[in-house]
Design a protein around this motif. Structure first.
Motif, PDB file in Angstrom:
ATOM      1  N   LEU A  84       0.832  -1.204   0.000  1.00  0.00           N
ATOM      2  CA  LEU A  84       0.000   0.000   0.000  1.00  0.00           C
ATOM      3  C   LEU A  84       0.870   1.259   0.000  1.00  0.00           C
ATOM      4  N   SER A  85       1.997   1.207   0.691  1.00  0.00           N
ATOM      5  CA  SER A  85       2.908   2.359   0.704  1.00  0.00           C
ATOM      6  C   SER A  85       3.596   2.533  -0.644  1.00  0.00           C
ATOM      7  N   VAL A  86       3.982   1.434  -1.276  1.00  0.00           N
ATOM      8  CA  VAL A  86       4.599   1.502  -2.604  1.00  0.00           C
ATOM      9  C   VAL A  86       3.607   2.058  -3.620  1.00  0.00           C
ATOM     10  N   MET A  87       2.343   1.651  -3.500  1.00  0.00           N
ATOM     11  CA  MET A  87       1.306   2.174  -4.395  1.00  0.00           C
ATOM     12  C   MET A  87       1.079   3.660  -4.162  1.00  0.00           C
ATOM     13  N   ALA A  88       1.186   4.100  -2.912  1.00  0.00           N
ATOM     14  CA  ALA A  88       1.054   5.527  -2.613  1.00  0.00           C
ATOM     15  C   ALA A  88       2.205   6.309  -3.245  1.00  0.00           C
ATOM     16  N   TYR A  89       3.419   5.760  -3.165  1.00  0.00           N
ATOM     17  CA  TYR A  89       4.579   6.404  -3.798  1.00  0.00           C
ATOM     18  C   TYR A  89       4.397   6.466  -5.314  1.00  0.00           C
TER      19      TYR A  89
END
Length: 312
Positions: free
Chosen positions: A115-120
């Motif tokens: 989810l954090s990688v997708m936010a980035y």
């Protein structure tokens, strides 16, 4: 504790969510339906992305990985509960329980990291659109996912190794449908100070790393979006983030409510919150990401139509 006064626990008893047979029958049907929908929905997402060349982009690469993790995440907890209910048993062996804890920690953290990688990825797409292809190269995408797997497996291994050092005496019963780490810690007759310390230090760090990345990414996205001259441009930019923000809110809201406090305060009511991120979030992810995404709708329609053609 002396060896004469302690009993080696070889299994734990999972009483489920209610402990009442009539309600457990209803919950069995509900969990079975949700599990099947979760597996089918996420599997369709993976097939649609892999089968459509237009979706071979970083965003959908991460989404396909998230769907794979959600399939595994659901399969760690729900099938054992369904099998136990079918055979009329409530037991889970010590080895099965520790294995369940290891993979539970791995996949729950992988969800957070993805989810954090997708936010980035959304940050780069919205704030640096001209450099998007240069930054989000396939090599970087694979590296981000691989690094996430390494970190989460090492983290799960640490907590599992600490867990197997604990002594479990006479009480081996928990009001839960799987071996939740906090519920297991409450059953131990050993001192769990080191376990709690690792949860708040290492576990807190593993939690804060992706969570901070998500917060910072959306802070930059919001500051850039507010500079857009038209309301249409703002809506269009935010529409690409709506699905992701919905999943993040469900996932992190439940985790904050359960795990960001000492294990001694863990109660039966917390099992309801664990259902949200172990069962509900993997269930709704395919719907959230497909119903509001025209590219995913088109890919799914193409997948279904192609399967019908092959059938006939």
């Amino acid at each position: 504790m002396d060896g004469d006064n302690q009993t080696t626990v070889t299994e734990f008893l999972l009483l489920g969510l209610s402990g009442q047979s009539e309600q457990e029958d209803v919950l069995f049907g509900l969990f079975l339906g949700m599990y099947l929908v979760t597996i089918i929905g996420n599997f369709l997402i993976v097939l649609a992305i892999s089968g459509d060349s237009h979706l071979h982009t970083p965003m959908y690469f991460f989404l396909a990985n998230l769907s794979c993790v959600d399939i595994c995440f659901s399969s760690v907890t729900t099938p054992k509960m369904l099998v136990n209910h079918t055979v009329g048993s409530k037991s889970i062996s010590y080895v099965e329980c520790m294995t369940q804890i290891y993979f539970f920690i791995t996949f729950i953290n992988m969800d957070g990291f993805l989810l954090s990688v997708m936010a980035y990825d959304r940050y780069v797409a919205i704030c640096c659109p001209l450099h998007y292809t240069m930054i989000m190269k396939p090599r970087l995408c694979i590296l981000l996912v691989a690094a996430s797997w390494v970190i989460t497996n090492l983290h799960a291994l640490l907590h599992t190794l600490l867990m197997v050092q604990l002594t479990f005496c006479f009480n081996n019963t928990m009001h839960h449908f799987f071996c939740d780490p906090y519920a297991i810690l409450k059953l131990s007759c050993s001192d769990t100070f080191i376990n709690d310390l690792m949860v708040f230090t290492v576990g807190g760090l593993i939690f804060l790393m992706p969570f901070t990345c998500i917060i910072l990414s959306y802070a930059y996205i919001l500051s850039n979006v507010l500079k857009l001259p038209s309301a249409h441009g703002i809506r269009r930019a935010l529409s690409t983030c709506g699905s992701h923000l919905t999943v993040v809110s469900l996932f992190y809201g439940a985790i904050l409510g359960v795990y960001m406090r000492p294990s001694s305060s863990y109660s039966v009511q917390d099992t309801v919150a664990t259902v949200i991120f172990t069962v509900v979030t993997p269930l709704v992810n395919p719907f959230i990401y497909s119903l509001r995404n025209q590219d995913m709708k088109r890919a799914l329609r193409k997948l279904i139509s192609d399967s019908r053609i092959r059938k006939f």
